[in-house]
Motif scaffolding. Structure first.
Motif, PDB file in Angstrom:
ATOM      1  N   SER A 108       0.739  -1.255   0.123  1.00 22.41           N
ATOM      2  CA  SER A 108       0.109   0.000   0.049  1.00 22.41           C
ATOM      3  C   SER A 108       0.913   1.295  -0.104  1.00 22.41           C
ATOM      4  O   SER A 108       1.785   1.354   0.619  1.00 22.41           O
ATOM      5  CB  SER A 108      -1.042  -0.038   1.457  1.00 22.41           C
ATOM      6  OG  SER A 108      -1.374   1.530   1.449  1.00 22.41           O
ATOM      7  N   TRP A 109       0.569   2.493  -0.857  1.00 22.72           N
ATOM      8  CA  TRP A 109       1.177   3.405  -0.907  1.00 22.72           C
ATOM      9  C   TRP A 109       1.199   4.208   0.620  1.00 22.72           C
ATOM     10  O   TRP A 109       1.913   4.842   1.025  1.00 22.72           O
ATOM     11  CB  TRP A 109       0.896   4.314  -1.754  1.00 22.72           C
ATOM     12  CG  TRP A 109       1.428   3.804  -3.204  1.00 22.72           C
ATOM     13  CD1 TRP A 109       1.032   2.836  -4.141  1.00 22.72           C
ATOM     14  CD2 TRP A 109       2.833   4.143  -3.846  1.00 22.72           C
ATOM     15  NE1 TRP A 109       1.839   2.550  -5.137  1.00 22.72           N
ATOM     16  CE2 TRP A 109       3.087   3.361  -4.953  1.00 22.72           C
ATOM     17  CE3 TRP A 109       3.796   5.018  -3.265  1.00 22.72           C
ATOM     18  CZ2 TRP A 109       4.054   3.466  -5.743  1.00 22.72           C
ATOM     19  CZ3 TRP A 109       5.129   5.132  -4.242  1.00 22.72           C
ATOM     20  CH2 TRP A 109       5.130   4.328  -5.271  1.00 22.72           C
ATOM     21  N   ASP A 110      -0.049   4.080   1.200  1.00 28.62           N
ATOM     22  CA  ASP A 110      -0.449   5.089   1.872  1.00 28.62           C
ATOM     23  C   ASP A 110      -0.670   4.485   3.601  1.00 28.62           C
ATOM     24  O   ASP A 110      -0.904   5.290   4.299  1.00 28.62           O
ATOM     25  CB  ASP A 110      -1.677   5.995   1.750  1.00 28.62           C
ATOM     26  CG  ASP A 110      -1.459   6.840   0.633  1.00 28.62           C
ATOM     27  OD1 ASP A 110      -0.415   7.591   0.697  1.00 28.62           O
ATOM     28  OD2 ASP A 110      -2.258   6.551  -0.243  1.00 28.62           O
ATOM     29  N   LYS A 111      -0.412   3.183   3.441  1.00 28.11           N
ATOM     30  CA  LYS A 111      -0.837   2.449   4.901  1.00 28.11           C
ATOM     31  C   LYS A 111       0.101   2.925   5.901  1.00 28.11           C
ATOM     32  O   LYS A 111       1.233   3.284   5.679  1.00 28.11           O
ATOM     33  CB  LYS A 111      -0.778   0.965   4.852  1.00 28.11           C
ATOM     34  CG  LYS A 111      -0.800   0.247   6.073  1.00 28.11           C
ATOM     35  CD  LYS A 111      -0.886  -1.288   5.771  1.00 28.11           C
ATOM     36  CE  LYS A 111      -1.059  -1.921   7.045  1.00 28.11           C
ATOM     37  NZ  LYS A 111      -0.798  -3.424   7.158  1.00 28.11           N
ATOM     38  N   LEU A 112      -0.361   3.277   7.141  1.00 21.97           N
ATOM     39  CA  LEU A 112       0.655   3.707   8.341  1.00 21.97           C
ATOM     40  C   LEU A 112       0.191   2.570   9.560  1.00 21.97           C
ATOM     41  O   LEU A 112      -1.032   2.133   9.897  1.00 21.97           O
ATOM     42  CB  LEU A 112       0.028   4.908   8.809  1.00 21.97           C
ATOM     43  CG  LEU A 112       0.680   5.983   7.905  1.00 21.97           C
ATOM     44  CD1 LEU A 112      -0.087   7.640   8.421  1.00 21.97           C
ATOM     45  CD2 LEU A 112       2.091   6.211   7.572  1.00 21.97           C
ATOM     46  N   GLY A 115       3.439   1.415   4.846  1.00 20.53           N
ATOM     47  CA  GLY A 115       3.222   1.716   3.542  1.00 20.53           C
ATOM     48  C   GLY A 115       4.178   2.517   2.897  1.00 20.53           C
ATOM     49  O   GLY A 115       5.397   2.690   3.589  1.00 20.53           O
ATOM     50  N   ARG A 117       5.089   5.193   1.190  1.00 18.73           N
ATOM     51  CA  ARG A 117       5.265   6.551   1.637  1.00 18.73           C
ATOM     52  C   ARG A 117       6.056   6.601   3.040  1.00 18.73           C
ATOM     53  O   ARG A 117       6.635   7.354   3.226  1.00 18.73           O
ATOM     54  CB  ARG A 117       4.278   7.313   1.436  1.00 18.73           C
ATOM     55  CG  ARG A 117       3.883   7.601   0.097  1.00 18.73           C
ATOM     56  CD  ARG A 117       2.579   8.626   0.019  1.00 18.73           C
ATOM     57  NE  ARG A 117       2.383   9.273  -1.458  1.00 18.73           N
ATOM     58  CZ  ARG A 117       1.806   8.260  -2.338  1.00 18.73           C
ATOM     59  NH1 ARG A 117       1.297   7.194  -1.928  1.00 18.73           N
ATOM     60  NH2 ARG A 117       1.369   8.628  -3.577  1.00 18.73           N
ATOM     61  N   ASP A 118       5.410   5.862   4.063  1.00 17.18           N
ATOM     62  CA  ASP A 118       6.135   5.583   5.349  1.00 17.18           C
ATOM     63  C   ASP A 118       7.312   5.049   5.262  1.00 17.18           C
ATOM     64  O   ASP A 118       8.327   5.600   5.933  1.00 17.18           O
ATOM     65  CB  ASP A 118       4.995   4.754   6.033  1.00 17.18           C
ATOM     66  CG  ASP A 118       5.593   4.461   7.715  1.00 17.18           C
ATOM     67  OD1 ASP A 118       5.905   5.512   8.133  1.00 17.18           O
ATOM     68  OD2 ASP A 118       5.399   3.680   8.159  1.00 17.18           O
TER      69      ASP A 118
END
Length: 156
Positions: A108-112, A115, A117-118
């Motif tokens: 996932s690009w945005d999972k925190l 992810g 990005r993380d």
């Protein structure tokens, strides 16, 4: 999974008498029908004829185990933080992440947390290589582009 559902998953056989039975069985394990249909005609196919029967590279029990161990672990996060600490301490090496297209990735690009990005925020020098048309096995579904990347990295 637990009880009878887990037992069925553990005893899953990847060999089928026909394409219809393979399709029906895979769908019964929760895979989307369009996704299952794509496995028959993909390049390379994930479900295909073999020795007069149908063979599935897809194994719901293997997926279950991966979700319970690899994907349900903070080990990747800890490892990335360790790499970031080494980099801050002066270690000089590149870290590359290859990401398949949205239909093929578990990322996932945005999972925190965890992810992409993380990951980039933890390790700003992380080099992300996206393969938008690739399936989960980038080296199989986008072999030429993957090989080009490796060649470029090996020459640098």
């Amino acid at each position: 999974l637990e009880g009878e559902e887990l037992k069925n998953c553990q005893h899953f056989s990847r060999e089928f008498q026909s394409s219809e039975v393979a399709r029906k069985t895979l769908i019964s394990f929760g895979y989307d029908a369009d996704r299952v249909d794509g496995w028959f005609g993909g390049s390379p196919p994930r479900v295909y004829p073999k020795d007069g029967k149908i063979w599935s590279c897809i194994n719901p029990f293997a997926q279950y185990l991966a979700k319970q161990t690899v994907l349900n672990s903070a080990q990747g996060q800890r490892s990335l933080q360790q790499i970031a600490a080494w980099k801050v301490s002066g270690a000089n090496f590149a870290v590359h992440l290859c990401v398949a297209g949205s239909q093929g990735t578990v990322c996932s690009w945005d999972k925190l947390p965890g992810g992409i990005r993380d990951m980039e925020s933890i390790l700003p020098s992380l080099q992300v290589h996206e393969f938008p048309q690739a399936g989960h096995s980038i080296h199989n579904t986008e072999l030429e582009k993957f090989a080009d990347l490796l060649e470029t990295l090996l020459q640098s």
